[in-house]
Design a protein around this motif. Structure first.
Motif, PDB file in Angstrom:
ATOM      1  N   SER A 101     -33.272 -57.773 -98.296  1.00 26.75           N
ATOM      2  CA  SER A 101     -33.216 -56.376 -97.881  1.00 26.75           C
ATOM      3  C   SER A 101     -34.364 -55.579 -98.520  1.00 26.75           C
ATOM      4  O   SER A 101     -34.815 -54.600 -97.973  1.00 26.75           O
ATOM      5  CB  SER A 101     -31.883 -55.770 -98.265  1.00 26.75           C
ATOM      6  OG  SER A 101     -31.435 -56.293 -99.465  1.00 26.75           O
ATOM      7  N   THR A 102     -34.834 -56.040 -99.668  1.00 26.39           N
ATOM      8  CA  THR A 102     -35.931 -55.347-100.338  1.00 26.39           C
ATOM      9  C   THR A 102     -37.141 -55.294 -99.398  1.00 26.39           C
ATOM     10  O   THR A 102     -37.762 -54.262 -99.239  1.00 26.39           O
ATOM     11  CB  THR A 102     -36.331 -56.095-101.623  1.00 26.39           C
ATOM     12  OG1 THR A 102     -35.157 -56.622-102.201  1.00 26.39           O
ATOM     13  CG2 THR A 102     -37.039 -55.183-102.587  1.00 26.39           C
ATOM     14  N   ASN A 103     -37.418 -56.442 -98.772  1.00 28.80           N
ATOM     15  CA  ASN A 103     -38.514 -56.515 -97.815  1.00 28.80           C
ATOM     16  C   ASN A 103     -38.371 -55.451 -96.749  1.00 28.80           C
ATOM     17  O   ASN A 103     -39.300 -54.762 -96.413  1.00 28.80           O
ATOM     18  CB  ASN A 103     -38.488 -57.882 -97.113  1.00 28.80           C
ATOM     19  CG  ASN A 103     -39.563 -58.778 -97.667  1.00 28.80           C
ATOM     20  OD1 ASN A 103     -40.387 -58.327 -98.463  1.00 28.80           O
ATOM     21  ND2 ASN A 103     -39.538 -60.027 -97.279  1.00 28.80           N
ATOM     22  N   ASN A 104     -37.162 -55.361 -96.214  1.00 29.89           N
ATOM     23  CA  ASN A 104     -36.884 -54.404 -95.159  1.00 29.89           C
ATOM     24  C   ASN A 104     -37.196 -52.986 -95.588  1.00 29.89           C
ATOM     25  O   ASN A 104     -37.787 -52.232 -94.860  1.00 29.89           O
ATOM     26  CB  ASN A 104     -35.400 -54.474 -94.800  1.00 29.89           C
ATOM     27  CG  ASN A 104     -35.213 -55.103 -93.444  1.00 29.89           C
ATOM     28  OD1 ASN A 104     -36.158 -55.171 -92.687  1.00 29.89           O
ATOM     29  ND2 ASN A 104     -34.020 -55.544 -93.152  1.00 29.89           N
ATOM     30  N   ILE A 105     -36.767 -52.661 -96.790  1.00 27.30           N
ATOM     31  CA  ILE A 105     -36.950 -51.300 -97.277  1.00 27.30           C
ATOM     32  C   ILE A 105     -38.434 -51.009 -97.401  1.00 27.30           C
ATOM     33  O   ILE A 105     -38.918 -50.005 -96.883  1.00 27.30           O
ATOM     34  CB  ILE A 105     -36.246 -51.104 -98.630  1.00 27.30           C
ATOM     35  CG1 ILE A 105     -34.741 -51.186 -98.446  1.00 27.30           C
ATOM     36  CG2 ILE A 105     -36.621 -49.763 -99.232  1.00 27.30           C
ATOM     37  CD1 ILE A 105     -33.971 -51.382 -99.717  1.00 27.30           C
ATOM     38  N   ILE A 106     -39.154 -51.944 -98.027  1.00 29.80           N
ATOM     39  CA  ILE A 106     -40.580 -51.741 -98.231  1.00 29.80           C
ATOM     40  C   ILE A 106     -41.286 -51.591 -96.886  1.00 29.80           C
ATOM     41  O   ILE A 106     -42.039 -50.665 -96.682  1.00 29.80           O
ATOM     42  CB  ILE A 106     -41.191 -52.911 -99.037  1.00 29.80           C
ATOM     43  CG1 ILE A 106     -40.649 -52.857-100.462  1.00 29.80           C
ATOM     44  CG2 ILE A 106     -42.706 -52.830 -99.039  1.00 29.80           C
ATOM     45  CD1 ILE A 106     -40.858 -54.117-101.242  1.00 29.80           C
ATOM     46  N   VAL A 154     -32.551 -50.660 -90.659  1.00 27.71           N
ATOM     47  CA  VAL A 154     -32.267 -51.867 -89.864  1.00 27.71           C
ATOM     48  C   VAL A 154     -33.056 -51.817 -88.556  1.00 27.71           C
ATOM     49  O   VAL A 154     -32.889 -50.876 -87.773  1.00 27.71           O
ATOM     50  CB  VAL A 154     -30.749 -51.981 -89.568  1.00 27.71           C
ATOM     51  CG1 VAL A 154     -30.441 -53.289 -88.852  1.00 27.71           C
ATOM     52  CG2 VAL A 154     -29.941 -51.866 -90.853  1.00 27.71           C
ATOM     53  N   PRO A 155     -33.925 -52.813 -88.300  1.00 26.00           N
ATOM     54  CA  PRO A 155     -34.727 -52.788 -87.073  1.00 26.00           C
ATOM     55  C   PRO A 155     -33.923 -53.166 -85.829  1.00 26.00           C
ATOM     56  O   PRO A 155     -32.866 -53.791 -85.933  1.00 26.00           O
ATOM     57  CB  PRO A 155     -35.811 -53.837 -87.342  1.00 26.00           C
ATOM     58  CG  PRO A 155     -35.212 -54.756 -88.341  1.00 26.00           C
ATOM     59  CD  PRO A 155     -34.235 -53.960 -89.160  1.00 26.00           C
ATOM     60  N   ASN A 156     -34.468 -52.785 -84.675  1.00 26.51           N
ATOM     61  CA  ASN A 156     -33.911 -53.139 -83.363  1.00 26.51           C
ATOM     62  C   ASN A 156     -32.402 -52.915 -83.273  1.00 26.51           C
ATOM     63  O   ASN A 156     -31.636 -53.835 -82.994  1.00 26.51           O
ATOM     64  CB  ASN A 156     -34.256 -54.588 -83.003  1.00 26.51           C
ATOM     65  CG  ASN A 156     -34.316 -54.772 -81.500  1.00 26.51           C
ATOM     66  OD1 ASN A 156     -34.256 -53.804 -80.751  1.00 26.51           O
ATOM     67  ND2 ASN A 156     -34.413 -56.006 -81.049  1.00 26.51           N
ATOM     68  N   LEU A 157     -32.034 -51.675 -83.500  1.00 20.51           N
ATOM     69  CA  LEU A 157     -30.620 -51.312 -83.566  1.00 20.51           C
ATOM     70  C   LEU A 157     -30.353 -50.100 -82.674  1.00 20.51           C
ATOM     71  O   LEU A 157     -31.197 -49.224 -82.543  1.00 20.51           O
ATOM     72  CB  LEU A 157     -30.296 -50.989 -85.024  1.00 20.51           C
ATOM     73  CG  LEU A 157     -28.957 -50.368 -85.419  1.00 20.51           C
ATOM     74  CD1 LEU A 157     -28.591 -50.829 -86.818  1.00 20.51           C
ATOM     75  CD2 LEU A 157     -28.977 -48.853 -85.387  1.00 20.51           C
ATOM     76  N   ASP A 162     -24.266 -53.271 -97.366  1.00 23.88           N
ATOM     77  CA  ASP A 162     -25.486 -53.868 -97.904  1.00 23.88           C
ATOM     78  C   ASP A 162     -26.347 -54.253 -96.696  1.00 23.88           C
ATOM     79  O   ASP A 162     -25.837 -54.843 -95.731  1.00 23.88           O
ATOM     80  CB  ASP A 162     -25.110 -55.117 -98.711  1.00 23.88           C
ATOM     81  CG  ASP A 162     -26.286 -55.696 -99.475  1.00 23.88           C
ATOM     82  OD1 ASP A 162     -27.366 -55.882 -98.866  1.00 23.88           O
ATOM     83  OD2 ASP A 162     -26.126 -55.983-100.666  1.00 23.88           O
ATOM     84  N   LEU A 163     -27.645 -53.934 -96.756  1.00 23.40           N
ATOM     85  CA  LEU A 163     -28.513 -54.205 -95.600  1.00 23.40           C
ATOM     86  C   LEU A 163     -28.530 -55.683 -95.218  1.00 23.40           C
ATOM     87  O   LEU A 163     -28.749 -56.039 -94.070  1.00 23.40           O
ATOM     88  CB  LEU A 163     -29.936 -53.735 -95.902  1.00 23.40           C
ATOM     89  CG  LEU A 163     -30.112 -52.223 -96.077  1.00 23.40           C
ATOM     90  CD1 LEU A 163     -31.544 -51.912 -96.443  1.00 23.40           C
ATOM     91  CD2 LEU A 163     -29.696 -51.472 -94.825  1.00 23.40           C
ATOM     92  N   GLU A 164     -28.298 -56.531 -96.183  1.00 27.43           N
ATOM     93  CA  GLU A 164     -28.315 -57.973 -95.965  1.00 27.43           C
ATOM     94  C   GLU A 164     -27.352 -58.390 -94.842  1.00 27.43           C
ATOM     95  O   GLU A 164     -27.648 -59.287 -94.051  1.00 27.43           O
ATOM     96  CB  GLU A 164     -27.930 -58.657 -97.284  1.00 27.43           C
ATOM     97  CG  GLU A 164     -27.825 -60.157 -97.232  1.00 27.43           C
ATOM     98  CD  GLU A 164     -29.164 -60.851 -97.035  1.00 27.43           C
ATOM     99  OE1 GLU A 164     -30.184 -60.310 -97.508  1.00 27.43           O
ATOM    100  OE2 GLU A 164     -29.184 -61.918 -96.415  1.00 27.43           O
ATOM    101  N   ILE A 165     -26.208 -57.720 -94.751  1.00 26.43           N
ATOM    102  CA  ILE A 165     -25.209 -58.145 -93.768  1.00 26.43           C
ATOM    103  C   ILE A 165     -25.716 -57.932 -92.332  1.00 26.43           C
ATOM    104  O   ILE A 165     -25.373 -58.690 -91.429  1.00 26.43           O
ATOM    105  CB  ILE A 165     -23.832 -57.454 -94.004  1.00 26.43           C
ATOM    106  CG1 ILE A 165     -22.724 -58.223 -93.283  1.00 26.43           C
ATOM    107  CG2 ILE A 165     -23.830 -55.991 -93.569  1.00 26.43           C
ATOM    108  CD1 ILE A 165     -22.500 -59.638 -93.764  1.00 26.43           C
ATOM    109  N   PHE A 166     -26.576 -56.930 -92.128  1.00 28.60           N
ATOM    110  CA  PHE A 166     -27.100 -56.697 -90.773  1.00 28.60           C
ATOM    111  C   PHE A 166     -28.050 -57.831 -90.365  1.00 28.60           C
ATOM    112  O   PHE A 166     -28.040 -58.281 -89.225  1.00 28.60           O
ATOM    113  CB  PHE A 166     -27.797 -55.339 -90.692  1.00 28.60           C
ATOM    114  CG  PHE A 166     -26.866 -54.191 -90.960  1.00 28.60           C
ATOM    115  CD1 PHE A 166     -25.915 -53.826 -90.014  1.00 28.60           C
ATOM    116  CD2 PHE A 166     -26.918 -53.486 -92.156  1.00 28.60           C
ATOM    117  CE1 PHE A 166     -25.036 -52.778 -90.256  1.00 28.60           C
ATOM    118  CE2 PHE A 166     -26.043 -52.430 -92.406  1.00 28.60           C
ATOM    119  CZ  PHE A 166     -25.099 -52.078 -91.460  1.00 28.60           C
ATOM    120  N   ASP A 167     -28.869 -58.279 -91.304  1.00 28.61           N
ATOM    121  CA  ASP A 167     -29.758 -59.413 -91.037  1.00 28.61           C
ATOM    122  C   ASP A 167     -28.947 -60.644 -90.653  1.00 28.61           C
ATOM    123  O   ASP A 167     -29.338 -61.407 -89.778  1.00 28.61           O
ATOM    124  CB  ASP A 167     -30.571 -59.771 -92.293  1.00 28.61           C
ATOM    125  CG  ASP A 167     -31.673 -58.768 -92.562  1.00 28.61           C
ATOM    126  OD1 ASP A 167     -31.997 -58.000 -91.635  1.00 28.61           O
ATOM    127  OD2 ASP A 167     -32.203 -58.765 -93.694  1.00 28.61           O
TER     128      ASP A 167
END
Ligand SMILES: *[C@@H]1O[C@H](CO)[C@@H](O)[C@H](O)[C@H]1NC(C)=O
Ligand SMILES: *[C@@H]1O[C@H](CO)[C@@H](O)[C@H](O)[C@H]1NC(C)=O
Ligand SMILES: *[C@@H]1O[C@H](CO)[C@@H](O)[C@H](O)[C@H]1NC(C)=O
Ligand SMILES: *[C@@H]1O[C@H](CO)[C@@H](O)[C@H](O)[C@H]1NC(C)=O
Ligand SMILES: *[C@@H]1O[C@H](CO)[C@@H](O)[C@H](O)[C@H]1NC(C)=O
Length: 329
Positions: free
Chosen positions: A62-67, A112-115, A191-196
């Motif tokens: 999720s860190t990647n996503n945020i950055i 979260v992308p493509n949502l 947690d953003l991880e769950i969306f991935d």
């Protein structure tokens, strides 16, 4: 002698000319090679950047996503052909904490992308305050309404959120063709991880939810990598004793189950909705959050607040409170 010198000079001049021609040839060859190399470098750089971006979009951390989302801003919201779309169905209703919850969830979803966020109010008409807040947050959304039918309002335990979620399902049946949907109530923490992870659900995926019932947890019981039961403070004869925040469903799979619907049965919404997806073998349920060993969602449930005391509009007329009054319940 002079002739000889002339001849030598002539031959020198010729050779200089010849040299010049060769040099020119070499120069142009070197130049065009440089051009080609530079062009290819640019190309490879571009595709590397693209790869990096899509890597971090679909990335596991999720860190990647945020950055990435901070760097690229709204670019991330563009549909990516590599990622299945995610439909987030959020039922909501007017209450003191509504805008606070919508804001908190919205800024989580912004990472979260493509949502597409389907926000559905239990109301006759959409609230202008909710619309304004959704626009401000900037996550792609559909703002719909689905009032609870009157006959259910008389019940002691009201089946809240059912009309909203079914409206979301109707939207998906009509408009979606692939991807995954998830019921994300506005009073939870994600947690953003769950969306991935949920994005790649093939039929139905499940994972633990924190802060549910007296157990403080609701989760499939996983033994040897497969479900051997459910841990939840209230089983109540349910086949799937899970929380609304603990599962996601593939859109194509849902479309292949034309009868799937959420019933107006307080406490049994999840169970009966999942049963309506039949045939579904429990062995087909995909286990996320590292085989259900991590908690990536919480049923936070913001403490209920009493309705605010009315503001004395005579006393405070002409002050900021006139406008603030419109923002509170
Ligand atoms: C499908 O999407 C369109 C465009 O957003 C919307 O107007 C329509 O209401 C949706 N259909 C359903 C059944 O929700
Ligand atoms: C787990 O699975 C393995 C092989 O798949 C089996 O040998 C073992 O007995 C199983 N353990 C339990 C506790 O079921
Ligand atoms: C989940 O458990 C299964 C079976 O034990 C194993 O094959 C798989 O690698 C595990 N997955 C994760 C993400 O831990
Ligand atoms: C579910 O699938 C498993 C393994 O494929 C099978 O053994 C079992 O009989 C199935 N259960 C039902 C209810 O169909
Ligand atoms: C507040 O003041 C406005 C004029 O500034 C007046 O029209 C209005 O009637 C006042 N309202 C109250 C409740 O006193």
């Amino acid at each position: 002698m002079k002739n000889f010198v002339d001849k030598i000079q002539m031959s020198r001049i010729t050779s200089i000319c010849a040299m010049k021609t060769t040099t020119k040839m070499y120069l142009s060859v070197i130049l065009s090679t440089l051009c080609i190399v530079f062009f290819q470098y640019q190309l490879s750089k571009a595709s590397f950047v693209t790869l990096q971006r899509s890597d971090s979009i679909g990335g596991s951390t999720s860190t990647n996503n945020i950055i990435t989302s901070e760097k690229n801003g709204n670019e991330l919201k563009e549909p990516s052909p590599m990622l299945p779309p995610l439909y987030i169905i959020t039922p909501t209703y007017r209450r003191p904490e509504q805008l606070a919850e919508i804001t908190r969830l919205g800024y989580t979803l912004k990472h979260v992308p493509n949502l597409l966020w389907l926000v559905i109010e239990d109301a006759a008409t959409p609230s202008a305050l909710v619309t304004r807040q959704l626009k401000r947050i900037g996550v792609p959304f559909e703002h719909l309404v689905a009032p609870m039918p009157d006959k259910f309002k008389k019940r002691v335990v009201k089946p809240r959120g059912v009309s909203n979620r079914n409206r979301g399902l109707t939207w998906i049946r009509k408009n979606a063709t692939d991807g995954v949907f998830y019921f994300a109530d506005d009073d939870n923490t994600y947690d953003l991880e769950i969306f991935d992870q949920m994005r790649h659900t093939k039929k139905v995926s499940m994972w633990p939810v924190g802060l549910v019932t007296k157990y403080g947890l609701s989760s499939p019981i996983v033994r040897n990598g497969s479900i051997s039961g459910f841990y939840d403070g209230w089983i109540g004869g349910r086949k799937y004793p899970v929380d609304m925040a603990g599962f996601a469903v593939n859109v194509k799979f849902f479309l292949s189950r034309p009868k799937a619907i959420m019933p107006y049965h307080a406490g049994y919404e999840e169970d009966k909705f999942l049963r309506s997806l039949s045939p579904l073998n429990i062995t087909e349920i995909e286990l996320l959050a590292s085989n259900c060993t991590e908690i990536l969602t919480w049923h936070t449930q913001t403490k209920k607040n009493p309705v605010a005391s009315p503001i004395d509009m005579h006393k405070y007329n002409g002050t900021n409170l006139v406008r603030l009054r419109k923002l509170i319940v």
